[in-house]
Design an enzyme around this catalytic site. Sequence first.
Site, short mmCIF file in Angstrom:
data_model
loop_
_atom_site.label_atom_id
_atom_site.label_comp_id
_atom_site.label_asym_id
_atom_site.label_seq_id
_atom_site.Cartn_x
_atom_site.Cartn_y
_atom_site.Cartn_z
N ALA A 24 0.82 -1.21 0.00
CA ALA A 24 0.00 0.00 0.00
C ALA A 24 0.85 1.26 0.00
CB ALA A 24 -0.94 0.00 1.21
N CYS A 25 2.05 1.19 -0.56
CA CYS A 25 2.88 2.39 -0.69
C CYS A 25 2.27 3.30 -1.75
CB CYS A 25 4.29 2.02 -1.09
SG CYS A 25 5.13 0.89 0.05
#
Length: 589
Positions: A24-25
Amino acid sequence: MKKLLTSMMAMLSAGVLLTQPIAACTGVYVGKDLTEDGSVIFGRTEDLEQSHNKTFVVVEATENEEGAKLVDEYTKFEFELPAESYKYFAVPDTTPEWGLYYEAGYNEYGVAMDATTTTYTNDEVLAVDPLVENGLSEGIMTTVVLGHVKTAREGVELLASIIDEKGSSEGNGLIIADKNETWYMEILSGHQYAAMKLPDDMFAVFPNSFFLETVDVEDTENVIASADLIKTAEEAGTYVEEEGMIRVADSYAAEIDPGSISRYWSGVKTLDPDAEVSLDDTEFPFLHSTDKTITLDDVMSLQRNRLEDTDYIPADNIASATGGQVVKETETTEGEEAEVTEGEETEASESEEAEATEGEESEEAEATEGEETEVAESEEAEATEGEETEVTESEEAEATESEEAEATEGEEGEEAEVTEGEETETTEKQEPEKPENALYPIGNKNTMEAHIFQIYEDMPEQVPGVMWLAMGSPTVSPYLPYFGNINDTISAYQVETNEYDPDSFYWAVDNLLTIMLEDEENLKPEIREKILAIEKAGKDKYEELRQELITMYAEDPQAAAEWITEQTMQLAQDAFDQIKDLEAEYVEK
């Protein structure tokens, strides 16, 4: 970030390896023509889970013996070292057995690197060009590049040559820049990649998907691409072209997940509130133009964004957002065992989120009593909202709100069975049902650090800019400035323990975040106000420091490095002392 709980094991098949993560960067880029001060701005949030230590260190230059190799302990990828490795600073993990994950930094030649956002390839392409189990991965990538290149283009070319020869174990998006150029690269499959020089008059927000649009592979001045980029997509039956050029994302990307859509939407709208993007979009342009001037504060707000001033709430903390009770770690009676696949360790932090298919909530991995569980650095503990998580061998795992993925000791991929004669009881505090207006935010609770680079035309070529670092979640951590030629960092950044340590910058912030999440509606505004006050001290002094550094560097580069190191270490120590005061204040409450 590429790490995966063993309870969410990836299926071993062509192109789907144990190193394939769920991430989820969120990355961001702003060209210099759009910024307030004419600097190029780019950065990223590094996301995995709470309670996952990060450090900030300077790596000194070294002379290497002939035949010396850099080895990724987890993937067994090897890089033969040249005679010399250059000095750089970076933000490593503290579990090298799972990969180094140095993530972001500058080297002594003024090259900046930010790597990576995890990306996902469609099955048709992977059937033609599968990922390579011991190929290049995020865990080793920054170490390979920053230690061994003198320009951004050299960095892209080095990665390209490695992928040509050894392959890649995962899909990634990344930025490499210097004073003259900023490159964005997508590693698309086992041996395919495409990189482009980014324009000065556009901005981009890129979460976990491929975003490159039309690429002219013949334009070798502005594009670096694998030789079989088009051929591979054609063989897969996924090739999409426009005006005779490949549309990279349309040809290679898997379907984008809802968690990435929500971060794309909120990020673009943060930088340009008038942008014509919506949550219902099915197309996601990479580059955006705007008449708005974009500031450093705007990019910091993007990385801290928890859907404030919208009709939505953060899906990573539903209980607090809806007035319910925050879920604590699942309690189990003695005798219940959670298994780890051979050669892997799992970390299940209290607040860890493995987001799975849309509408499903996170699930907690458990380990045998007394056994330390650690996340494999080359894997990802999250499946962003809307993603499906596959388990090894005969198991199909859905990460639903109340289910637990467990495995019997000594077996891979099977559900945990209770030891003979023992009965397992599980008590769990349930979160409220997920509201329709819950979305996954950029500033999620699993951000372990966030960084923002600025590169200037008026700074020296070997020290072209600054990296603003928020250690831990920027929701409760100040951004502090670090120029590319610093020689050291404060001791609080260098604590390598994998459990709470009162002398650690990361762990103090992580503790403060845990406290805030218990009552986000009330605590976030007051803690944020105090964090911004700490941050303001560095911002107020920043331009004066920058100008003095330029002057001093022209006269004596070594003296300039020593001076700016002292200045930034003092800012960091003052900030850490105030963070510790805040931590003590809220612990007492």
